[in-house]
Design a protein around this motif. Structure first.
Motif, mmCIF file in Angstrom:
data_model
loop_
_atom_site.group_PDB
_atom_site.id
_atom_site.type_symbol
_atom_site.label_atom_id
_atom_site.label_comp_id
_atom_site.label_asym_id
_atom_site.label_seq_id
_atom_site.Cartn_x
_atom_site.Cartn_y
_atom_site.Cartn_z
ATOM 1 N N PRO A 195 0.831 -1.207 0.000
ATOM 2 C CA PRO A 195 0.000 0.000 0.000
ATOM 3 C C PRO A 195 0.865 1.256 0.000
ATOM 4 O O PRO A 195 2.055 1.218 0.327
ATOM 5 C CB PRO A 195 -0.817 -0.129 1.299
ATOM 6 N N THR A 196 0.253 2.361 -0.359
ATOM 7 C CA THR A 196 0.997 3.614 -0.463
ATOM 8 C C THR A 196 1.589 4.012 0.881
ATOM 9 O O THR A 196 2.743 4.456 0.956
ATOM 10 C CB THR A 196 0.059 4.723 -0.975
ATOM 11 N N GLU A 197 0.845 3.818 1.951
ATOM 12 C CA GLU A 197 1.338 4.209 3.275
ATOM 13 C C GLU A 197 2.523 3.352 3.697
ATOM 14 O O GLU A 197 3.519 3.855 4.219
ATOM 15 C CB GLU A 197 0.204 4.088 4.293
ATOM 16 N N THR A 198 2.450 2.047 3.436
ATOM 17 C CA THR A 198 3.561 1.158 3.786
ATOM 18 C C THR A 198 4.774 1.434 2.919
ATOM 19 O O THR A 198 5.928 1.403 3.403
ATOM 20 C CB THR A 198 3.123 -0.310 3.636
ATOM 21 N N HIS A 199 4.546 1.690 1.622
ATOM 22 C CA HIS A 199 5.665 1.994 0.721
ATOM 23 C C HIS A 199 6.379 3.274 1.148
ATOM 24 O O HIS A 199 7.609 3.362 1.117
ATOM 25 C CB HIS A 199 5.147 2.124 -0.713
ATOM 26 N N SER A 200 5.616 4.274 1.568
ATOM 27 C CA SER A 200 6.228 5.515 2.041
ATOM 28 C C SER A 200 7.053 5.273 3.303
ATOM 29 O O SER A 200 8.156 5.819 3.448
ATOM 30 C CB SER A 200 5.141 6.560 2.308
#
Length: 736
Positions: free
Chosen positions: A264-269
């Motif tokens: 997910p975008t939050e985990t990737h960030s």
């Protein structure tokens, strides 16, 4: 070989043993196979034998008794570390791969005691099921190992029994040739060899596991279960690659890169912030370690959300229960004359379930008249009656609907009878243009982004155009604003108008911009008299432009909306009001008091203790006198701007009289603003956070019974600074 070379060899062997110990703690559980433990134990034994042989040669030589090798007792350090590492490897091996029989127990070198034998004999373990095979190549390794250990190599079973178990393990729709073999002893060996030859194909197994890896879905939300599934699939594939003897451990960087695209975008960030300014290519082990720590935080947040929801639901149910209890108690009380001011409409019980459309004794969704209409007309009836779009109830709106049921067709939040059909014409969003249609969308049934919404025209047109549209609840009021008298115009005879009822006020379904008008216009045009409208041919049909005679209107309403906001000034004023002042304004009297205190106040005891701390820095070589002045660190940049490559830090004393050892501690303030309004901390790069995540640390504490906390005394004093960097940590000290 001399004594010095032998001692260096011993130190190197001790370092190798320490490295094995550190790497064993860092290695993931997936790497710790039987072969892994065998090779580790073998290497530990080789290091131990080599160290003992070298130690014997050193002791037998003419080494002095005060030699560093004997005073530091390197031999005892090696022996303790070897014993600890050997016990750790053996214990972890027995935990992960417990012996399955008494023969294997004896082979591994551990003899069970009599109490252990009595315990095993008296314990009734559940029967292990016969391993089953799904027919998938990805499940072959698991089935092969379990069937081979429990059935094929079991000396207590005869070939007939093994063949019977093998047929039970195979799926009914696959491997029919083996299923049809006669149940004989000779056929079992043939069937097992045929099955191994068919499925034990490394190339096909590798291909299926790669497909499993590449078919992982892209995660949209950060959920612990989804991330665990992704990580488990990756671990299974990596372990299978290792079983196939592929060098995946040396080149698993691509797996880490591929899996980050699925996060997910939050985990990737969070992963990118974790890497920070590192230049090394991250491996799968790095990603696995990060996700493991990240899952602790996600689990903690999800558990807190579940607990909050459960508490809210329990409070709501208790509130409802208390209300029912109050009603039941109040109904049992004796009647009193109580006056209350309450207005309510008296409803006839027989008419409560009457249909609002036909007046019959049934609900709206059972009304034949309502069911005979199309979805667009039903939607108009529901909107007019102000009913709930989901359950068709008139007691509440859609936002307050408690029903858990949604549309069966699309799953959105509206009734199935109000579902608008959607037609997929092309792969892209193709929208056939129309001048007028009875279609109207709302927020509950509007087409989603990228879907096709056909709008049919009265004219028989097959043209289609791609456009992006915004679906709104209402575009404008009905147009024209008033009804006009249709005229019989000679130049309009025989034309197929896009809107034949142009003189009647109707609802506007679609507004086209000037960019689309240029695409729908055709070259043909009909022009009448001076005061008559012009007919223009389009892909939608003939449209009318111009003026028509209509009854005069008594009132004309003109609305003008104009706004002029100085946005930048408003935002700047907002931040000025919210900003915390950096300096506290002082009156003239406050300034005089501050100057008087600085001139007259002097603590000789504190100053002496303070200078003792400074002298301690000099004795420990943690501070040296400056040999250059600030002017010597003055230079001009490429843009001819003056700058200094040095900085003087203010410092002060922190007194703690309750301390037994250090009552005065010197603190340097690198956050103090300099003459240019910036501090040293403002100019330094902080880098990524090096501390462990606090929620993860707290969760790790729950795994063990005891927790140890430690601190390194005067740690930052032990860090040597480069001569050029030390110029930014200058201080000034006034002697006694």
């Amino acid at each position: 070989m001399g004594d010095t070379a032998l001692i260096k060899l011993q130190v190197n062997l001790l370092a190798s043993l320490e490295k094995i110990h550190v790497n064993f703690k860092k290695d993931s559980l997936g790497r710790k196979t039987k072969t892994y433990f065998q090779q580790r134990l073998k290497r530990v034994d080789e290091l131990n034998e080599e160290f003992r042989s070298t130690h014997k040669s050193i002791v037998c030589s003419d080494i002095k008794s005060d030699d560093e090798y004997l005073t530091t007792d390197i031999a005892s350090q090696f022996e303790e570390l070897h014993l600890e590492l050997f016990c750790l490897l053996t214990q972890r091996h027995d935990e992960l791969f417990p012996p399955t029989s008494e023969k294997e127990e004896t082979k591994s070198g551990t003899q069970p005691t009599s109490s252990q034998v009595r315990f095993v004999a008296s314990t009734q373990f559940p029967r292990l099921p016969v391993p089953s095979f799904s027919g998938k190549f990805t499940d072959w390794a698991s089935f092969h190992d379990s069937f081979n250990r429990l059935i094929h190599n079991n000396i207590e079973l005869n070939p007939i029994q093994k063949f019977h178990y093998l047929k039970q393990a195979l799926p009914l729709e696959r491997d029919l040739d083996i299923q049809q073999m006669l149940l004989t002893e000779a056929n079992y060996t043939t069937a097992w060899d045929l099955l191994v030859k068919r499925y034990n194909n490394p190339r096909i197994i590798f291909s299926h596991h790669m497909n499993t890896l590449y078919n992982l879905p892209v995660l949209v939300k950060e959920k612990s279960d989804d991330i665990k599934t992704l990580l488990n699939v990756a671990n299974v594939c990596v372990n299978e690659f290792k079983r196939l003897k592929l060098p995946i451990g040396e080149c698993d960087h691509w797996i880490a890169h591929y899996l980050t695209k699925k996060l997910p975008t939050e985990t990737h960030s969070a992963w990118e912030r974790h890497l920070g300014s590192k230049i090394e290519i991250p491996t799968f082990f790095d990603l696995e370690e990060f996700l493991t720590i990240r899952l602790f935080t996600i689990d903690a947040i999800e558990n807190r959300s579940l607990a909050f929801n459960a508490t809210s639901s329990r409070m709501l149910s208790n509130d409802i229960k208390n209300r029912h209890l109050y009603k039941s108690k109040s109904s049992a009380r004796p009647t009193h004359n109580v006056k209350a001011h309450h207005a309510a409409t008296k409803v006839n019980p027989s008419s409560q379930d009457c249909c609002g459309l036909c007046g019959q004794a049934h609900i709206l969704r059972r009304c034949p008249m309502f069911l005979s209409k199309d979805c667009f007309e039903r939607k108009g009836i529901v909107d007019k009656a102000k009913l709930c779009l989901n359950c068709l109830s008139k007691s509440h709106a859609l936002s307050q609907c408690t029903s858990s049921k949604n549309c069966i067709q699309c799953g959105q939040r509206h009734h199935t009878l109000l579902h608008f059909p959607r037609t997929s014409l092309t792969n892209t969003a193709a929208l056939p243009l129309a001048q007028h249609t009875s279609t109207s969308f709302n927020s509950a049934s509007a087409p989603a982004q990228g879907q096709v919404a056909p709008i049919n025209s009265h004219a028989m047109s097959t043209s289609a155009f791609d456009l992006s549209a915004y679906v709104l609840k209402q575009l404008t009021t009905e147009l024209p604003s008033r009804r006009s008298v249709p005229q019989q115009l000679s130049h309009l005879q025989g034309l197929t108008l896009a809107d034949p009822l142009y003189y009647q006020p109707k609802k506007i379904d679609l507004i086209l911009g000037a960019d689309m008008v240029a695409q729908i216009l055709l070259p043909e045009m009909r022009i009448g008299a001076f005061d008559q409208p012009i007919a223009q041919k389009t892909h939608l049909g003939w449209i009318l432009l111009g003026r028509i005679d209509s009854p005069p209107s008594s009132a004309i309403t003109v609305r003008c909306h104009h706004a002029n906001l100085e946005l930048e000034a408003l935002v700047q004023k907002f931040y000025e009001n919210e900003q915390v002042p950096t300096e506290t304004p002082m009156s003239e009297q406050d300034k005089w008091c501050e100057e008087f205190f600085q001139k007259t106040h002097h603590d000789e005891t504190l100053h002496g203790q303070y200078m003792e701390g400074i002298e301690d820095y000099f004795h420990l070589n943690q501070i040296v006198p400056a040999t250059t002045s600030e002017d010597q660190h003055y230079l001009l940049t490429a843009s001819n701007k003056p700058t200094f490559t040095s900085c003087v830090l203010p410092h002060h004393a922190v007194v703690k009289k309750d301390r037994s050892n250090t009552k005065v501690r010197i603190v340097y303030d690198a956050s103090s603003k300099t003459s240019n309004g910036r501090s040293l901390n403002d100019m330094l790069c902080t880098g990524p956070p090096l501390q462990n995540d606090l929620p993860a640390v707290i969760l790790n504490w729950r795994l063990h019974k005891f927790v140890f906390l430690a601190d390194i005394q005067k740690m930052y004093r032990c860090i040597d600074m480069h001569q050029d960097d030390a110029q930014y940590q200058r201080i000034t000290v006034s002697p006694l």
